[in-house]
Design an enzyme around this catalytic site. Sequence first.
Site, PDB file in Angstrom:
ATOM      1  N   GLU A 179       0.772  -1.338  -0.108  1.00 22.82           N
ATOM      2  CA  GLU A 179      -0.033  -0.126   0.066  1.00 22.82           C
ATOM      3  C   GLU A 179       0.957   1.364  -0.028  1.00 22.82           C
ATOM      4  OE1 GLU A 179      -2.729   2.472   2.919  1.00 22.82           O
ATOM      5  OE2 GLU A 179      -2.356   0.556   3.445  1.00 22.82           O
ATOM      6  N   ASP A 191       0.839   3.823  -3.187  1.00 22.79           N
ATOM      7  CA  ASP A 191       0.437   5.180  -2.785  1.00 22.79           C
ATOM      8  C   ASP A 191       1.449   6.141  -3.593  1.00 22.79           C
ATOM      9  OD1 ASP A 191      -0.695   7.591  -1.614  1.00 22.79           O
ATOM     10  OD2 ASP A 191       1.032   7.501  -0.350  1.00 22.79           O
ATOM     11  N   ASN A 222      -7.185   1.074   0.420  1.00 28.62           N
ATOM     12  CA  ASN A 222      -5.953   0.694   0.637  1.00 28.62           C
ATOM     13  C   ASN A 222      -5.519  -0.300  -0.098  1.00 28.62           C
ATOM     14  OD1 ASN A 222      -5.749   2.655   2.764  1.00 28.62           O
ATOM     15  ND2 ASN A 222      -6.066   1.197   4.379  1.00 28.62           N
ATOM     16  N   GLU A 281      -4.469   0.671  -3.664  1.00 29.58           N
ATOM     17  CA  GLU A 281      -3.083   1.344  -3.822  1.00 29.58           C
ATOM     18  C   GLU A 281      -2.028  -0.134  -3.906  1.00 29.58           C
ATOM     19  OE1 GLU A 281      -3.463   5.620  -1.887  1.00 29.58           O
ATOM     20  OE2 GLU A 281      -3.190   3.966  -0.532  1.00 29.58           O
TER      21      GLU A 281
END
Length: 239
Positions: free
Chosen positions: A60, A64, A129, A132
């Site tokens: 994650e 991101d 989440n 990502e």
Amino acid sequence: MKRWFSFRSRPKSKDDLKLIRFLIKNFGYRPNNLSYFKTALTHKSIANISKGMVSNERLEFLGDTVLDAVIADYLYHKFPDEDEGYLTKLKSKIVSRKTLASIAESIHLSDYILYQKGRSIRVSTLEGNAFEALIGAIYLDAGYEAVKKSVFHTTLRLHIDLPNLLEKEIDFKSKLFIWSQKNKLNIEFKSIREELVNEKWHYEVEVYINSNPYGRGVGESKKIAEQAASKETLHLIGT
């Protein structure tokens, strides 16, 4: 005497094939190493109680960062005349938790996530989440260009309504830009005056539409002057 051995990949399970089809359909990507994607869909609530399972938290984090870079890349080339503030504001809308959770919900991502359903976990947060984390998995599996291709041609095209996002901007310059895009007209901001008066800078900017002058605006910064010029132009064109 040499011996030749034939190696075959292990047969995919029904769940593996289901996941592969999901990734192809929603990310335009066929995985090489499926283990990255299984990890991306493993929430810490189940990884912490299951031996040998790893949560998607690290993926994650990676996803991101990579997604930020890809969207910045896209906007930089999509809007060559816009400044850093405008691009940053638009990027923050595209990669916001709300937007990512909405995309994840639309593709039914929660159906593929492993988590403890008995616990009080916000599914929208979990989905965002995991989305990502899947971006991070694609990056590890095939690199930046693979992520870029997936996001440009699948995620942005199918799930991001860019004109709608632009219309939600409250500033006059954005509204003028939307109008020019819809009408296929060229917008240009020209600096008419820049001078220091009583230790304060004063700027005057004029808007040109297809090389024709329209509204003018003044301010203590170019941004303020551009907003004022855009407001006057919108009034002149009746928008």
